[in-house]
Design a protein around this motif. Structure first.
Motif, PDB file in Angstrom:
ATOM      1  N   ALA A  80      34.617 114.763   1.155  1.00  0.00           N
ATOM      2  CA  ALA A  80      35.005 113.635   1.161  1.00  0.00           C
ATOM      3  C   ALA A  80      35.414 113.194   0.126  1.00  0.00           C
ATOM      4  O   ALA A  80      35.943 112.840  -0.505  1.00  0.00           O
ATOM      5  N   HIS A 130      38.897 112.723  -2.149  1.00  0.00           N
ATOM      6  CA  HIS A 130      38.527 111.339  -3.037  1.00  0.00           C
ATOM      7  C   HIS A 130      38.497 111.170  -4.680  1.00  0.00           C
ATOM      8  O   HIS A 130      40.064 110.633  -5.383  1.00  0.00           O
ATOM      9  N   GLN A 138      35.873 116.234   8.058  1.00  0.00           N
ATOM     10  CA  GLN A 138      36.158 114.695   6.510  1.00  0.00           C
ATOM     11  C   GLN A 138      36.798 114.909   5.631  1.00  0.00           C
ATOM     12  O   GLN A 138      37.132 113.412   5.385  1.00  0.00           O
ATOM     13  N   VAL A 159      40.114 113.649   7.533  1.00  0.00           N
ATOM     14  CA  VAL A 159      40.045 112.357   7.106  1.00  0.00           C
ATOM     15  C   VAL A 159      40.684 111.649   6.649  1.00  0.00           C
ATOM     16  O   VAL A 159      41.448 110.675   6.656  1.00  0.00           O
ATOM     17  N   ALA A 160      39.844 111.676   5.292  1.00  0.00           N
ATOM     18  CA  ALA A 160      39.952 110.886   4.114  1.00  0.00           C
ATOM     19  C   ALA A 160      41.737 111.272   3.698  1.00  0.00           C
ATOM     20  O   ALA A 160      41.901 110.118   2.944  1.00  0.00           O
ATOM     21  N   ARG A 194      44.181 112.111   5.545  1.00  0.00           N
ATOM     22  CA  ARG A 194      45.136 110.880   6.431  1.00  0.00           C
ATOM     23  C   ARG A 194      44.829 109.563   6.192  1.00  0.00           C
ATOM     24  O   ARG A 194      45.658 109.161   6.248  1.00  0.00           O
ATOM     25  N   GLU A 195      43.922 109.036   5.363  1.00  0.00           N
ATOM     26  CA  GLU A 195      44.091 107.877   5.647  1.00  0.00           C
ATOM     27  C   GLU A 195      44.266 107.099   4.199  1.00  0.00           C
ATOM     28  O   GLU A 195      44.627 105.959   3.921  1.00  0.00           O
ATOM     29  N   ARG A 196      44.847 108.566   3.192  1.00  0.00           N
ATOM     30  CA  ARG A 196      45.610 107.714   2.082  1.00  0.00           C
ATOM     31  C   ARG A 196      46.549 108.317   2.158  1.00  0.00           C
ATOM     32  O   ARG A 196      47.527 108.008   1.098  1.00  0.00           O
ATOM     33  N   GLY A 197      47.351 109.379   3.789  1.00  0.00           N
ATOM     34  CA  GLY A 197      48.605 109.662   3.278  1.00  0.00           C
ATOM     35  C   GLY A 197      49.146 110.485   3.161  1.00  0.00           C
ATOM     36  O   GLY A 197      49.878 110.511   1.867  1.00  0.00           O
ATOM     37  N   TYR A 254      47.185 117.151   3.752  1.00  0.00           N
ATOM     38  CA  TYR A 254      45.998 117.377   4.263  1.00  0.00           C
ATOM     39  C   TYR A 254      46.755 119.625   4.547  1.00  0.00           C
ATOM     40  O   TYR A 254      46.850 119.564   5.281  1.00  0.00           O
TER      41      TYR A 254
END
Length: 210
Positions: A77, A81, A99, A102-103, A105-108, A111
């Motif tokens: 992750a 980022h 991880q 998730v990272a 997806r959170e920032r659009g 992946y």
């Protein structure tokens, strides 16, 4: 601005090839990206296998803002980022790293995890990955793509690993149902003429049809 996920998919559907290399020498990386851009490609993957590559990535992103540059071999992750902060338009891993999923997806950010079995492909889909990388291509073979599209007719996959950078080599995978292929060391093994090689490949792929 981070491109929407469909922007990447549309580019791959148009170009059918995604060049990938490690930007361990910034001048070489700059020359390669310039050649790919001149040849009409819209995206490239820069693999994270060299020290300080995030800083190099940020500099190349600033110099080639019209290209969708993705970060490859992202395994944590923290790295996800770091590369998204550096401007990565998409992230790629050799396998599903929850991880990283998730990272992203959170920032659009799209992946693309790697998968080498039907089960791994399903896990990637269930993690919300619309595009999945089939790896290693030289082990799986085009027949695997055909078989995968039996239970998953809507599968959108990119094949990497051992793909020959010729219309015949790429066409075998596209004919089996792959959206695009990743081209690495074989595309860059010759020192010069990259732009011309890519232009010829794209011309020959167009002749093959959709």
């Amino acid at each position: 601005m981070i491109p929407e996920p469909l922007a990447l998919e549309a580019l791959l559907a148009r170009d059918r090839v995604l060049p990938l290399f490690t930007p361990d020498a910034p001048d070489v990386a700059r020359a390669r990206l310039a050649a790919l851009r001149s040849a009409g490609l819209g995206a490239a993957e820069l693999t994270a296998r060299a020290p300080g590559v995030a800083a190099t990535f940020a500099a190349l992103h600033a110099e080639f803002p019209e290209l969708l540059l993705g970060a490859g071999t992202v395994l944590s992750a923290a790295d996800a980022h770091a590369f998204m902060d550096a401007g990565a338009a998409f992230l790629v891993s050799p396998c599903l790293v929850p991880q990283v999923a998730v990272a992203a997806r959170e920032r659009g950010v799209p992946y693309l995890p790697g998968a080498g079995t039907v089960g791994e492909y399903l896990q990637a889909r269930e993690a919300g990955c619309g595009l999945v990388k089939l790896f290693p291509g030289e082990v799986l073979g085009p027949a695997f793509v055909r078989a995968l599209r039996g239970p998953f007719p809507d599968a959108r996959v990119i094949v990497t690993g051992g793909v020959e950078p010729t219309a015949r080599g790429v066409g075998a995978w596209l004919g089996a149902g792959a959206l695009a292929v990743g081209l690495g060391s074989q595309l860059f093994r010759e020192a010069g003429g990259l732009e011309a090689r890519v232009r010829v490949l794209r011309r020959d792929l167009r002749r093959l049809g959709p």
